[in-house]
Design an enzyme around this catalytic site. Structure first.
Site, mmCIF file in Angstrom:
data_model
loop_
_atom_site.group_PDB
_atom_site.id
_atom_site.type_symbol
_atom_site.label_atom_id
_atom_site.label_comp_id
_atom_site.label_asym_id
_atom_site.label_seq_id
_atom_site.Cartn_x
_atom_site.Cartn_y
_atom_site.Cartn_z
ATOM 1 N N LYS A 65 1.568 -5.325 9.361
ATOM 2 C CA LYS A 65 2.807 -4.749 8.854
ATOM 3 C C LYS A 65 3.483 -4.003 9.992
ATOM 4 O O LYS A 65 2.854 -3.212 10.689
ATOM 5 C CB LYS A 65 2.526 -3.782 7.706
ATOM 6 N N CYS A 104 4.175 3.204 10.484
ATOM 7 C CA CYS A 104 4.362 4.629 10.182
ATOM 8 C C CYS A 104 5.500 5.205 11.020
ATOM 9 O O CYS A 104 5.474 5.138 12.249
ATOM 10 C CB CYS A 104 3.078 5.400 10.445
ATOM 11 N N PRO A 134 0.835 -1.204 0.000
ATOM 12 C CA PRO A 134 0.000 0.000 0.000
ATOM 13 C C PRO A 134 0.864 1.247 0.000
ATOM 14 O O PRO A 134 1.831 1.339 0.756
ATOM 15 C CB PRO A 134 -0.804 -0.128 1.301
ATOM 16 N N MET A 135 0.518 2.211 -0.856
ATOM 17 C CA MET A 135 1.259 3.465 -0.951
ATOM 18 C C MET A 135 0.270 4.610 -1.057
ATOM 19 O O MET A 135 -0.568 4.634 -1.967
ATOM 20 C CB MET A 135 2.192 3.446 -2.167
ATOM 21 N N ALA A 136 0.352 5.554 -0.117
ATOM 22 C CA ALA A 136 -0.578 6.679 -0.088
ATOM 23 C C ALA A 136 -0.477 7.489 -1.376
ATOM 24 O O ALA A 136 0.617 7.832 -1.822
ATOM 25 C CB ALA A 136 -0.289 7.572 1.117
ATOM 26 N N GLN A 158 -5.858 -1.710 3.633
ATOM 27 C CA GLN A 158 -4.965 -1.479 4.769
ATOM 28 C C GLN A 158 -5.625 -0.518 5.746
ATOM 29 O O GLN A 158 -6.156 0.526 5.358
ATOM 30 C CB GLN A 158 -3.612 -0.916 4.352
#
Length: 264
Positions: A215, A175, A90-92, A144
């Site tokens: 994650k 994060c 997942p990538m914002a 996610q």
């Protein structure tokens, strides 16, 4: 007629100047403008030499395509089987529905959505709901989720599976942003194993049978490595798999990934 290739056909893709059924729009980085991806078509059987494998002929932009189905042992996560054993992370701002559908058409076995926070999702914030939209052609719907309150994580996981149709929920405890870790969130959550366990068990309960993965990073710093204990806690609370980002939070996204796993 022309069709789009991908995992279902197993045929290689080559550039095409003829029309295709659909184009996807992908946002340019740092811009509100969009561009269409280059169309591709399926090679006809007569165009494929029987002396060469489809994997060898799978060329895009002058490069061979990567891992072929069956080249490595499949990865099993709960009731999901991923072959090849790869996941598009997942990538914002990147892994929206259009991007994921393109990845699936190129053979990716699993593509996760952008991260959505449990609180904003339960408030039905328009942006959070937009993140949770899945494309019609996505074979596996993966979301996610991030949250620090177990009751919110459970409710959000339940909504993702029942209402959005998610088949996989990934919890983000990686994060590294200091304003998040400074208050005990993000990559700092594994420092509190009991909270971590409650968050995982709540997500598993809410997901109702859909696999939940976790994650995490190796820790917040070299002096505070938490991944081994956190992994055991996640497994004990029902996580189907643990995905390790082999950096500490202090490293943020620096390219020199730690070698702890290979060294130990």
């Amino acid at each position: 007629g022309e069709v789009l290739g991908g995992r279902a056909t197993g045929l290689p893709l080559v550039p095409s100047t003829s029309p295709v059924r659909r184009r996807f729009q992908v946002p340019r980085s740092g811009s509100g403008r969009h561009r269409a991806t280059q169309p591709y078509r399926v090679l006809q059987a007569t165009e494929v030499s029987p002396s060469r494998s489809q994997h060898e002929l799978g060329v895009r932009n002058g490069r061979e395509r990567g891992v072929a189905v069956g080249e490595f042992a499949p990865l099993r996560i709960g009731n999901l089987t991923l072959d090849p054993p790869l996941i598009v992370a997942p990538m914002a701002g990147i892994t929206n529905a259009a991007f994921r559908e393109m990845c699936y058409e190129e053979g990716a076995p699993l593509c996760a959505s952008e991260m959505v926070t449990a609180g904003t999702l339960l408030q039905r914030h328009p942006y959070a709901l937009k993140i949770c939209e899945f494309g019609e052609s996505e074979p596996i719907r993966s979301a996610q989720l991030y949250g620090v309150r177990p009751e919110q994580v459970e409710a959000a996981s339940r909504w993702l599976v029942r209402e959005a149709g998610a088949q996989h929920v990934d919890l983000n405890f990686g994060c590294p942003v200091k304003k998040v870790t400074a208050v005990g969130g993000g990559a700092a959550i594994p420092l509190r194993p009991r909270l971590l366990g409650r968050l995982v068990s709540s997500a598993v309960s809410g997901a109702g049978g859909a696999p939940v993965t976790v994650k995490m990073r190796m820790g917040v710093s070299d002096d505070l490595l938490t991944f081994m204990e956190a992994g055991r806690v996640a497994e004990a609370e029902g996580a189907a798999a643990v995905i390790l980002h082999a950096r500490t939070a202090d490293m943020v996204w620096k390219p020199d990934i730690k070698g702890y796993l290979s060294a130990n």
